[in-house]
Design a protein around this motif. Structure first.
Motif, PDB file in Angstrom:
ATOM      1  N   ALA A  13       6.810   4.879   7.148  1.00  0.00           N
ATOM      2  CA  ALA A  13       5.481   4.755   7.757  1.00  0.00           C
ATOM      3  C   ALA A  13       4.887   6.152   7.929  1.00  0.00           C
ATOM      4  CB  ALA A  13       5.552   4.047   9.107  1.00  0.00           C
ATOM      5  N   VAL A  14       3.591   6.204   8.180  1.00  0.00           N
ATOM      6  CA  VAL A  14       2.911   7.492   8.381  1.00  0.00           C
ATOM      7  C   VAL A  14       1.831   7.318   9.446  1.00  0.00           C
ATOM      8  CG1 VAL A  14       1.231   7.088   6.537  1.00  0.00           C
ATOM      9  CG2 VAL A  14       1.758   9.432   7.238  1.00  0.00           C
ATOM     10  N   LEU A  15       1.669   8.348  10.235  1.00  0.00           N
ATOM     11  CA  LEU A  15       0.628   8.381  11.256  1.00  0.00           C
ATOM     12  C   LEU A  15      -0.424   9.414  10.859  1.00  0.00           C
ATOM     13  CD1 LEU A  15       2.757   8.390  14.531  1.00  0.00           C
ATOM     14  CD2 LEU A  15       1.293   6.538  13.757  1.00  0.00           C
ATOM     15  N   PHE A  16      -1.683   9.071  11.013  1.00  0.00           N
ATOM     16  CA  PHE A  16      -2.789  10.009  10.816  1.00  0.00           C
ATOM     17  C   PHE A  16      -3.569  10.104  12.127  1.00  0.00           C
ATOM     18  CE2 PHE A  16      -2.008   8.484   6.500  1.00  0.00           C
ATOM     19  CZ  PHE A  16      -2.000   9.671   5.776  1.00  0.00           C
ATOM     20  N   MET A  74       0.856  -1.200   0.000  1.00  0.00           N
ATOM     21  CA  MET A  74       0.000   0.000   0.000  1.00  0.00           C
ATOM     22  C   MET A  74       0.886   1.242   0.000  1.00  0.00           C
ATOM     23  SD  MET A  74      -2.891   1.078   2.772  1.00  0.00           S
ATOM     24  CE  MET A  74      -3.799  -0.419   2.427  1.00  0.00           C
ATOM     25  N   LYS A  75       0.691   2.107  -0.976  1.00  0.00           N
ATOM     26  CA  LYS A  75       1.511   3.309  -1.074  1.00  0.00           C
ATOM     27  C   LYS A  75       1.013   4.387  -0.124  1.00  0.00           C
ATOM     28  CE  LYS A  75       2.975   2.602  -5.854  1.00  0.00           C
ATOM     29  NZ  LYS A  75       3.045   3.174  -7.224  1.00  0.00           N
ATOM     30  N   ILE A  76       1.948   4.942   0.640  1.00  0.00           N
ATOM     31  CA  ILE A  76       1.588   5.955   1.634  1.00  0.00           C
ATOM     32  C   ILE A  76       1.064   7.215   0.955  1.00  0.00           C
ATOM     33  CG2 ILE A  76       2.576   7.525   3.351  1.00  0.00           C
ATOM     34  CD1 ILE A  76       4.341   5.250   4.291  1.00  0.00           C
ATOM     35  N   ALA A  77       1.636   7.603  -0.146  1.00  0.00           N
ATOM     36  CA  ALA A  77       1.217   8.831  -0.838  1.00  0.00           C
ATOM     37  C   ALA A  77      -0.242   8.745  -1.278  1.00  0.00           C
ATOM     38  CB  ALA A  77       2.126   9.088  -2.045  1.00  0.00           C
ATOM     39  N   ASP A  78      -0.645   7.558  -1.748  1.00  0.00           N
ATOM     40  CA  ASP A  78      -2.047   7.393  -2.174  1.00  0.00           C
ATOM     41  C   ASP A  78      -3.010   7.520  -0.991  1.00  0.00           C
ATOM     42  OD1 ASP A  78      -1.090   6.975  -4.719  1.00  0.00           O
ATOM     43  OD2 ASP A  78      -1.155   4.775  -4.579  1.00  0.00           O
ATOM     44  N   ILE A  79      -2.638   6.925   0.151  1.00  0.00           N
ATOM     45  CA  ILE A  79      -3.488   7.016   1.336  1.00  0.00           C
ATOM     46  C   ILE A  79      -3.572   8.457   1.828  1.00  0.00           C
ATOM     47  CG2 ILE A  79      -3.760   6.294   3.734  1.00  0.00           C
ATOM     48  CD1 ILE A  79      -4.413   4.119   1.788  1.00  0.00           C
ATOM     49  N   GLN A  80      -2.440   9.171   1.834  1.00  0.00           N
ATOM     50  CA  GLN A  80      -2.444  10.561   2.274  1.00  0.00           C
ATOM     51  C   GLN A  80      -3.363  11.416   1.403  1.00  0.00           C
ATOM     52  OE1 GLN A  80       1.884  11.247   2.238  1.00  0.00           O
ATOM     53  NE2 GLN A  80       1.723  11.839   4.403  1.00  0.00           N
ATOM     54  N   LYS A  81      -3.293  11.209   0.115  1.00  0.00           N
ATOM     55  CA  LYS A  81      -4.136  11.974  -0.807  1.00  0.00           C
ATOM     56  C   LYS A  81      -5.613  11.659  -0.582  1.00  0.00           C
ATOM     57  CE  LYS A  81      -4.855  12.847  -5.727  1.00  0.00           C
ATOM     58  NZ  LYS A  81      -4.431  12.499  -7.116  1.00  0.00           N
ATOM     59  N   LYS A  82      -5.925  10.380  -0.363  1.00  0.00           N
ATOM     60  CA  LYS A  82      -7.313   9.966  -0.185  1.00  0.00           C
ATOM     61  C   LYS A  82      -7.908  10.545   1.104  1.00  0.00           C
ATOM     62  CE  LYS A  82     -10.148   5.797  -0.612  1.00  0.00           C
ATOM     63  NZ  LYS A  82     -10.128   4.326  -0.803  1.00  0.00           N
ATOM     64  N   ILE A  83      -7.127  10.503   2.186  1.00  0.00           N
ATOM     65  CA  ILE A  83      -7.614  11.043   3.461  1.00  0.00           C
ATOM     66  C   ILE A  83      -7.762  12.557   3.391  1.00  0.00           C
ATOM     67  CG2 ILE A  83      -6.987  11.406   5.890  1.00  0.00           C
ATOM     68  CD1 ILE A  83      -5.881   8.602   5.954  1.00  0.00           C
ATOM     69  N   THR A  84      -6.822  13.229   2.750  1.00  0.00           N
ATOM     70  CA  THR A  84      -6.899  14.686   2.613  1.00  0.00           C
ATOM     71  C   THR A  84      -8.141  15.099   1.832  1.00  0.00           C
ATOM     72  OG1 THR A  84      -4.475  14.854   2.661  1.00  0.00           O
ATOM     73  CG2 THR A  84      -5.695  16.741   1.784  1.00  0.00           C
ATOM     74  N   GLU A  85      -8.432  14.381   0.761  1.00  0.00           N
ATOM     75  CA  GLU A  85      -9.618  14.695  -0.029  1.00  0.00           C
ATOM     76  C   GLU A  85     -10.904  14.388   0.739  1.00  0.00           C
ATOM     77  OE1 GLU A  85      -9.178  12.444  -3.574  1.00  0.00           O
ATOM     78  OE2 GLU A  85      -7.703  13.820  -4.492  1.00  0.00           O
ATOM     79  N   GLU A  86     -10.927  13.279   1.480  1.00  0.00           N
ATOM     80  CA  GLU A  86     -12.145  12.897   2.199  1.00  0.00           C
ATOM     81  C   GLU A  86     -12.486  13.870   3.313  1.00  0.00           C
ATOM     82  OE1 GLU A  86     -14.091   8.975   4.378  1.00  0.00           O
ATOM     83  OE2 GLU A  86     -12.413   8.795   2.995  1.00  0.00           O
ATOM     84  N   PHE A  87     -11.468  14.391   4.005  1.00  0.00           N
ATOM     85  CA  PHE A  87     -11.713  15.330   5.097  1.00  0.00           C
ATOM     86  C   PHE A  87     -11.665  16.783   4.644  1.00  0.00           C
ATOM     87  CE2 PHE A  87     -10.674  11.545   7.481  1.00  0.00           C
ATOM     88  CZ  PHE A  87     -11.486  11.630   8.601  1.00  0.00           C
ATOM     89  N   GLY A  88     -11.532  17.011   3.356  1.00  0.00           N
ATOM     90  CA  GLY A  88     -11.571  18.374   2.822  1.00  0.00           C
ATOM     91  C   GLY A  88     -10.434  19.251   3.293  1.00  0.00           C
ATOM     92  N   GLY A  89      -9.288  18.657   3.601  1.00  0.00           N
ATOM     93  CA  GLY A  89      -8.139  19.442   4.048  1.00  0.00           C
ATOM     94  C   GLY A  89      -8.340  20.083   5.412  1.00  0.00           C
ATOM     95  N   ALA A  90      -9.119  19.445   6.303  1.00  0.00           N
ATOM     96  CA  ALA A  90      -9.379  19.994   7.640  1.00  0.00           C
ATOM     97  C   ALA A  90      -8.072  20.233   8.384  1.00  0.00           C
ATOM     98  CB  ALA A  90     -10.277  19.041   8.432  1.00  0.00           C
TER      99      ALA A  90
END
Length: 472
Positions: A33-36, A1-17
């Motif tokens: 690794a990345v933490l959200f 699973m690519k971290i960049a893809d997950i970051q983009k998906k979460i950013t779009e879903e939360f509208g850049g909150a």
């Protein structure tokens, strides 16, 4: 699973909150690794100290670093992105490791909320002073502190399309009726609503009569009261974000009982309950009785009292019924104004209202002193049962109209209709007027008369439950 893809998906879903944070790092300096986490409910300091610091400083392999992390933090592994996002919105931290399919959920929740304090609506003279808060986990802990048994069962269901509010049902499985438990569970699961912001939302789905002015679900802000109801075989419903815990089945008699009744001498408590019952009846009937006796039955009033009332009302511009209605409405307006205003201004508004209504209004001849006295006594006695105050207020107006139109006959007829109406209501197989209508033998030991605790050996028979005998 690519971290960049997950970051983009979460950013779009939360509208850049702004409070949705991400932290990229290398586990043991080797694995990306990345933490959200949502900073407003997860706490960036906990994430830094409990996750980032040990994961970056640990020596050894990635596997060793993960073992050390999972030994420190409470964790859960989920396999889908949707489940991971749900946990993220509940205040958890999401750990994603490059090349791994699963999501690691770490508990770093720091929900904002007030501390445990005495509830404003259930003050006691004696007994525990702890009250529920708006944090469901805290509320559940307050009850578990009092009932230390593995039979205490907890079932959680998220409710609300957008709010996803946690609604937890608590009961003692060796005491509570399984049929009622299943019925409540089914009703909670079938709720379709945008969001649940308070327990009152859930209460409306648990009631069989939506237009009923009397509620059919109990509630409390005190953990000791909820614990005692669980020990009797009732079911408690906790709603995250609400300090009010619901209890079912419910009987009207519960509102006659105060939280500190069980920490006081039972003879004194019995006297107090009779006073509460008399006060509630007085709150409903007194204004209507005053009008009825003034208009239709003045011959039964003592002569001196009749002269005083006649001299007081002869110059008022309103009829007796209209006068009492005006005074009651003015008192209700004054109550609402003092309740909604800031605390420091509320007392001043109440004082000014009392002076104006009680003094200037009588002196100006707009209202009579007996009408103001009767309305004030009715208002004061109405709050002797605070949970029933809205219902008593409505019934008071009904009995004023009945007394003004039909006299004592109207009041008697209204009382009979009220009792018949209440006797027709039930919830989850429990009559609202139990244990009096119908009469349930044995339950009168904790009705109006409170028996000694040594004599209360059986649980209430007014509602279904498994184990009828206490301590067995």
């Amino acid at each position: 699973m690519k971290i960049a893809d997950i970051q983009k998906k979460i950013t779009e879903e939360f509208g850049g909150a702004f409070d949705v944070k991400s932290r990229e790092f290398k586990i043991a300096g080797k694995q990306n690794a990345v933490l959200f986490f949502i900073d407003t409910i997860a706490g960036g300091q906990r994430v830094s100290l409990e996750i980032l610091l040990p994961m970056t400083r640990v020596q050894g392999t990635v596997k060793d670093a993960l073992k050390e992390l999972l030994a420190i933090c409470e964790y859960e592994i989920v396999g889908t992105y949707e489940d991971a996002v749900k946990q993220l919105m509940n205040g958890k931290t999401l750990l994603i490791i490059e090349g791994k399919k699963d999501f690691i959920i770490l508990d770093t929740t720091v929900m904002p909320g007030r501390g445990v304090a005495e509830p404003p609506t259930n003050g006691v003279v004696m007994g525990p002073r702890e009250g529920f808060t708006e944090v469901m986990v805290t509320n559940i802990g307050l009850v578990r502190k009092r009932i230390k048994n593995s039979d205490l069962t907890l079932v959680n269901n998220p409710v609300g399309k957008y709010s996803q509010t946690n609604v937890a049902m608590m009961y003692i499985k060796s005491i509570a009726c399984e049929k009622i438990v299943a019925d409540i569970q089914e009703r909670i699961k079938s709720i379709e609503i945008d969001g649940v912001l308070d327990s009152f939302y859930i209460m409306q789905y648990l009631q069989d009569e939506p237009l009923n002015i009397f509620r059919q679900v109990g509630n409390s802000e005190k953990p000791d009261v909820v614990a005692s109801k669980l020990l009797e075989g009732r079911i408690a419903i906790f709603v995250d974000g609400s300090p009010i815990v619901l209890t079912v089945p419910y009987m009207l008699l519960e509102d006659l009982h105060a939280a500190d009744d069980y920490y006081t001498n039972n003879t004194i408590v019995t006297l107090r309950r009779f006073i509460r019952l008399f006060g509630a009846a007085l709150a409903i009937v007194l204004p209507g009785l005053y009008i009825a006796m003034q208009l239709y039955h003045y011959n039964i009033v003592p002569l001196n009292t009749l002269f005083f009332v006649t001299n007081s009302v002869e110059n008022t511009p309103f009829s007796p019924m209209m006068e009492v209605l005006v005074v009651l409405i003015l008192f209700e307006i004054m109550y609402e104004a003092s309740l909604r205003m800031p605390q420091n201004l509320g007392a001043a508004v109440g004082l000014v209202g009392a002076v104006v209504l009680g003094g200037a209004g009588v002196q100006a001849g707009l209202m009579s002193a007996p009408a103001v006295l009767v309305a004030a006594m009715s208002l004061m006695t109405m709050y002797i049962l605070p949970n029933l105050a809205p219902q008593l207020s409505l019934l008071r107006f009904v009995f004023v109209i009945l007394g003004g139109m039909l006299g004592l006959y109207g009041i008697v007829i209204g009382g009979i209709i009220l009792v018949i109406y209440l006797a027709s209501l039930d919830n989850f197989g429990t009559p609202l007027l139990a244990p009096f209508a119908p009469h349930v033998r044995g339950d009168d030991k904790d009705s109006i008369i409170l028996a000694n605790i040594k004599d209360r050996k059986t649980r209430p028979r007014s509602f279904p439950r498994k184990n009828p005998t206490r301590a067995k």
